[in-house]
Design a protein around this motif. Structure first.
Motif, PDB file in Angstrom:
ATOM      1  N   TRP A  50       0.839  -1.202   0.000  1.00  0.00           N
ATOM      2  CA  TRP A  50       0.000   0.000   0.000  1.00  0.00           C
ATOM      3  C   TRP A  50       0.875   1.252   0.000  1.00  0.00           C
ATOM      4  CZ3 TRP A  50      -5.130   0.794  -0.579  1.00  0.00           C
ATOM      5  CH2 TRP A  50      -5.614   2.067  -0.269  1.00  0.00           C
ATOM      6  N   ASP A  51       1.903   1.270   0.868  1.00  0.00           N
ATOM      7  CA  ASP A  51       2.821   2.410   0.949  1.00  0.00           C
ATOM      8  C   ASP A  51       3.600   2.585  -0.364  1.00  0.00           C
ATOM      9  OD1 ASP A  51       2.019   2.808   3.575  1.00  0.00           O
ATOM     10  OD2 ASP A  51       3.780   1.790   4.433  1.00  0.00           O
ATOM     11  N   ILE A  52       4.041   1.480  -0.948  1.00  0.00           N
ATOM     12  CA  ILE A  52       4.785   1.539  -2.208  1.00  0.00           C
ATOM     13  C   ILE A  52       3.889   2.061  -3.330  1.00  0.00           C
ATOM     14  CG2 ILE A  52       5.906   0.125  -3.983  1.00  0.00           C
ATOM     15  CD1 ILE A  52       7.043  -1.599  -1.674  1.00  0.00           C
ATOM     16  N   SER A  53       2.651   1.592  -3.360  1.00  0.00           N
ATOM     17  CA  SER A  53       1.727   2.054  -4.403  1.00  0.00           C
ATOM     18  C   SER A  53       1.476   3.550  -4.273  1.00  0.00           C
ATOM     19  CB  SER A  53       0.412   1.276  -4.374  1.00  0.00           C
ATOM     20  OG  SER A  53      -0.371   1.647  -3.264  1.00  0.00           O
ATOM     21  N   ASP A  54       1.406   4.028  -3.035  1.00  0.00           N
ATOM     22  CA  ASP A  54       1.220   5.460  -2.790  1.00  0.00           C
ATOM     23  C   ASP A  54       2.458   6.238  -3.258  1.00  0.00           C
ATOM     24  OD1 ASP A  54      -0.257   7.711  -1.692  1.00  0.00           O
ATOM     25  OD2 ASP A  54       1.254   7.727  -0.085  1.00  0.00           O
ATOM     26  N   ALA A  55       3.633   5.748  -2.930  1.00  0.00           N
ATOM     27  CA  ALA A  55       4.879   6.419  -3.310  1.00  0.00           C
ATOM     28  C   ALA A  55       5.071   6.443  -4.827  1.00  0.00           C
ATOM     29  CB  ALA A  55       6.071   5.733  -2.647  1.00  0.00           C
ATOM     30  N   LEU A  56       4.616   5.385  -5.509  1.00  0.00           N
ATOM     31  CA  LEU A  56       4.773   5.293  -6.962  1.00  0.00           C
ATOM     32  C   LEU A  56       3.550   5.800  -7.713  1.00  0.00           C
ATOM     33  CD1 LEU A  56       6.573   1.828  -7.202  1.00  0.00           C
ATOM     34  CD2 LEU A  56       7.590   4.115  -7.396  1.00  0.00           C
ATOM     35  N   ASP A  57       2.545   6.251  -6.974  1.00  0.00           N
ATOM     36  CA  ASP A  57       1.339   6.860  -7.536  1.00  0.00           C
ATOM     37  C   ASP A  57       0.602   5.928  -8.509  1.00  0.00           C
ATOM     38  OD1 ASP A  57      -0.502   8.957  -7.691  1.00  0.00           O
ATOM     39  OD2 ASP A  57       0.450   9.804  -9.473  1.00  0.00           O
ATOM     40  N   VAL A  58       0.385   4.695  -8.057  1.00  0.00           N
ATOM     41  CA  VAL A  58      -0.402   3.730  -8.812  1.00  0.00           C
ATOM     42  C   VAL A  58      -1.321   2.995  -7.832  1.00  0.00           C
ATOM     43  CG1 VAL A  58       1.220   3.317 -10.697  1.00  0.00           C
ATOM     44  CG2 VAL A  58       1.408   1.965  -8.628  1.00  0.00           C
TER      45      VAL A  58
END
Length: 130
Positions: free
Chosen positions: A54-62
């Motif tokens: 979830w955090d990675i998806s937020d950081a990568l904007d996907v």
């Protein structure tokens, strides 16, 4: 032992990180972990927890679903790939996992649109000749 889903998700993390021009260090800082952990995620050596994804998806904007895209097609073509393994191909099996291809795509979209169209037509003509 790595699981094919973890490897696929890791490749998608790497793919998106490259597309946005982010380093492993930058992603790790945004997520609050060490860059070595990002390396392990990208290779599938370590499994990504739901909250971390979830955090990675937020950081990568996907959306989180981005990391699972193509799983069905990958599973369906696995049998075909093994049968066709003896046939050499100029296109890598995992085109979007190839750093050179991603760098080329990123550079291509940095070119102004009118020049990009002309470059595309040139590439198409050259590939037809080869």
């Amino acid at each position: 032992m790595t699981h094919h889903v973890d490897v696929h998700v890791g490749k998608r993390v790497r793919h998106r990180r490259w597309l946005v021009g982010m380093t492993q260090q930058q992603l790790a800082e945004q997520v609050g972990i060490k860059f070595q952990q990002i390396q392990k995620y990208e290779t599938g050596a370590n499994r990504i927890s739901a909250s971390r994804l979830w955090d990675i998806s937020d950081a990568l904007d996907v959306p989180v679903s981005f990391f699972f895209e193509g799983m069905e097609a990958e599973a369906e073509t696995a049998d075909v790939d093994t049968a066709e393994a003896a046939v050499p191909s100029s296109v890598p099996a995992d085109l979007m996992g190839d750093k050179e291809a991603l760098d080329l795509v990123r550079s291509y979209y940095a070119i102004p649109e009118n020049q990009r169209r002309r470059l595309f037509e040139l590439a198409r003509v050259l590939s037809d000749v080869a």
